[in-house]
Write an enzyme that holds these catalytic residues in place. Structure first.
Site, mmCIF file in Angstrom:
data_model
loop_
_atom_site.group_PDB
_atom_site.id
_atom_site.type_symbol
_atom_site.label_atom_id
_atom_site.label_comp_id
_atom_site.label_asym_id
_atom_site.label_seq_id
_atom_site.Cartn_x
_atom_site.Cartn_y
_atom_site.Cartn_z
ATOM 1 N N TYR A 142 0.775 -1.199 0.028
ATOM 2 C CA TYR A 142 -0.130 0.043 0.071
ATOM 3 C C TYR A 142 0.888 1.193 0.138
ATOM 4 O O TYR A 142 1.800 1.506 0.641
ATOM 5 C CB TYR A 142 -0.865 0.114 1.305
ATOM 6 C CG TYR A 142 -1.748 1.106 1.304
ATOM 7 C CD1 TYR A 142 -2.941 1.252 0.332
ATOM 8 C CD2 TYR A 142 -1.617 2.015 2.374
ATOM 9 C CE1 TYR A 142 -3.697 2.404 0.590
ATOM 10 C CE2 TYR A 142 -2.475 3.158 2.551
ATOM 11 C CZ TYR A 142 -3.354 3.516 1.457
ATOM 12 O OH TYR A 142 -4.398 4.545 1.637
ATOM 13 N N ASP A 230 9.193 2.760 0.246
ATOM 14 C CA ASP A 230 8.078 3.445 0.889
ATOM 15 C C ASP A 230 8.179 3.273 2.213
ATOM 16 O O ASP A 230 7.910 2.199 2.626
ATOM 17 C CB ASP A 230 6.604 2.958 0.374
ATOM 18 C CG ASP A 230 5.561 3.873 1.173
ATOM 19 O OD1 ASP A 230 5.648 4.537 2.109
ATOM 20 O OD2 ASP A 230 4.295 3.669 0.799
ATOM 21 N N LYS A 258 3.628 8.985 8.934
ATOM 22 C CA LYS A 258 3.339 8.404 10.354
ATOM 23 C C LYS A 258 4.307 8.995 11.378
ATOM 24 O O LYS A 258 4.353 10.069 11.791
ATOM 25 C CB LYS A 258 3.309 6.910 10.144
ATOM 26 C CG LYS A 258 2.205 6.635 9.204
ATOM 27 C CD LYS A 258 1.678 5.107 9.111
ATOM 28 C CE LYS A 258 0.430 5.220 8.249
ATOM 29 N NZ LYS A 258 0.360 4.318 6.956
HETATM 30 C C1 PLP Z 1 -0.163 4.939 5.504
HETATM 31 C C2 PLP Z 1 0.722 4.537 4.599
HETATM 32 C C3 PLP Z 1 0.759 5.483 3.452
HETATM 33 C C4 PLP Z 1 -0.082 6.654 3.121
HETATM 34 O O1 PLP Z 1 -0.010 7.610 4.339
HETATM 35 P P1 PLP Z 1 -1.020 8.568 4.508
HETATM 36 O O2 PLP Z 1 -0.595 9.622 5.529
HETATM 37 O O3 PLP Z 1 -2.292 7.795 5.088
HETATM 38 O O4 PLP Z 1 -1.532 9.038 3.301
HETATM 39 C C5 PLP Z 1 1.674 5.159 2.240
HETATM 40 N N1 PLP Z 1 2.314 4.057 2.456
HETATM 41 C C6 PLP Z 1 2.420 3.114 3.504
HETATM 42 C C7 PLP Z 1 3.337 1.917 3.301
HETATM 43 C C8 PLP Z 1 1.598 3.343 4.513
HETATM 44 O O5 PLP Z 1 1.523 2.414 5.406
#
Ligand code: PLP
Length: 418
Positions: A142, A230, A258
């Site tokens: 994701y 990511d 995060k």
């Molecule tokens: C949470 C998440 C995102 C998206 O971040 P948001 O602040 O919710 O837009 C992207 N990549 C990973 C791996 C994530 O866990």
């Protein structure tokens, strides 16, 4: 007294599905979501006064625990000086320096307001910098909800992605190739970038197979594609230098979110100076944001990063290891097939016999059993994320006492569903 039910009804009347992010509606586990009144450390309280030991922790955004005094003080102090200016602040410089100091592959960083923005922008940068169009992503990873990334593959072969959501046109994802996690795809010179979660944490917890990240690094180098890690979850969570430090493989671009906001809205993407300088106004790749580098968010994020020294990571790893042990024992004691995985400070539950290595493996988890486990835990005062594919987040507030209480709840909950 305001009840969860009453607020849920009002919410659904005025907010689609009653939530501002779909998972919060509890569609996967059923029932009426709690409405949070307040939270402190590892605990949160709903509007009815129910207390929960919290393993959601804002999906990893509050690694120091809820309402950590140092973060609250930093936000309060920043707010008294104004909440947004549309001009650059020292706080932005300091958090950029803090990120670059800690992640060796990052020389320069651009701040944005969410993880989604970070990945969208990193991909635009990769395409703009390389002059190429194709993007490779891994099934089950994701990367937020940017259009080009809302594609996955149901097949074990590399295929052109199909949109995951109505409203994302086939043309938008036509340049997105989706391949199975933990298998190194053969790339060609149309590929601008390969993006992945170096430790997959949105399909349960799936670690990279031995050598996978290095082999992917080598394949990207062979064709001149950029490797994007990511690290929105893993950054500043697995270790100070994120997954790159743990696995000893460096990315060309890294996305963050995060943890780096201390619970406020922030995201970031960074990499080598020569690549990052393709960003406007230094270079031709446009990206902007009214609230980018927001002073409250940078204050909270800096306060969080300053708390995260070696001892802090040791403590969180200890909590995660203890939690993993309790959960594994709870499931095996109840005769339930489960693999409780851990990578450093992250824990994931897979309700099936074997450790998952791909999205297809991950999807064999017993979702119905997870839903029952979720509710049995909730009724014993433990809040898990409401979905079988979410990981469990320990933080600085998860002391032995907290983790042991969660373990006791898990033993009873596992028996109840077993
Ligand atoms: C949470 C998440 C995102 C998206 O971040 P948001 O602040 O919710 O837009 C992207 N990549 C990973 C791996 C994530 O866990």
């Amino acid at each position: 007294m305001t009840t969860n039910d009453e607020l849920h009804q009002r919410a659904t009347a005025r907010i689609p599905g009653g939530v501002n992010s779909p998972i919060r509606a509890w569609g996967a586990v059923g029932g009426t979501p709690y409405f949070v009144e307040r939270a402190e450390g590892a605990r949160l309280w709903d509007v009815e006064g129910n207390e929960y030991l919290d393993l959601v922790q804002s999906y990893g955004a509050v690694i120091a625990g809820h309402a950590h005094p140092a973060i609250v003080a930093a936000v309060q102090e920043a707010a008294t000086r104004g909440t947004s200016y549309g001009a650059t602040t020292e706080g932005e410089v300091r958090i950029a320096e803090a990120i670059c100091d800690r992640v060796s592959s990052v020389d320069k960083v651009r701040l944005v307001s969410s993880g989604t923005e970070a990945t969208m922008s990193a991909i635009r940068l990769a395409r703009g910098h390389t002059g190429r169009t194709k993007l490779v992503k891994f099934a089950g990873n994701y990367h937020g909800h940017g259009d080009a990334l809302l594609a996955q593959s149901g097949s074990a072969l590399a295929v052109f992605g199909l949109p995951d959501s109505v409203g994302v046109t086939p043309a938008t994802v036509a340049d997105t190739l989706v391949v199975p996690f933990n298998e190194v795809p053969t790339l060609d010179e149309d590929v601008a970038a390969v993006i992945l979660e170096p430790v997959a944490a949105n399909m349960g917890l799936v670690p990279p197979a031995d050598g996978f990240l290095q082999a992917l690094r080598d394949e990207c180098d062979r064709v001149g594609a950029l490797l994007i890690f990511d690290e929105v979850i893993t950054g500043f969570r697995l270790a100070c230098g994120g997954a790159q430090e743990v696995f000893g493989v460096e990315a060309d671009l890294t996305t963050f979110g995060k943890v780096i906001g201390g619970g406020l809205n922030i995201g970031a993407f960074g990499g080598r100076g020569e690549v990052m300088d393709s960003m406007a106004p230094a270079g031709p790749v446009f990206q902007a944001g009214t609230l980018s580098g927001n002073p409250l968010a940078t204050a909270a994020g800096l306060a969080a990063l300053e708390l995260l020294d070696d001892a802090a990571y040791d403590a969180i790893r200890h909590a995660a290891t203890r939690l993993q042990g309790h959960l594994a024992q709870a499931f095996s004691g109840a005769g339930i097939d489960a693999h409780v995985g851990r990578v450093e400070t992250l824990v994931g539950i897979h309700l099936g016999a074997d450790a998952p290595a791909t999205y297809d493996d991950a999807k064999t988890t017993d979702e119905a059993a997870f839903g029952r486990f979720f509710h049995e835990m909730l009724s014993r005062g433990v809040a898990l994320a409401p979905g079988a594919y979410e990981v469990l987040f320990c933080g600085l507030a998860h002391t032995d006492d907290v983790v042991d209480s969660i373990g006791a709840a898990a033993r009873d909950a596992a028996v109840a569903i077993g």
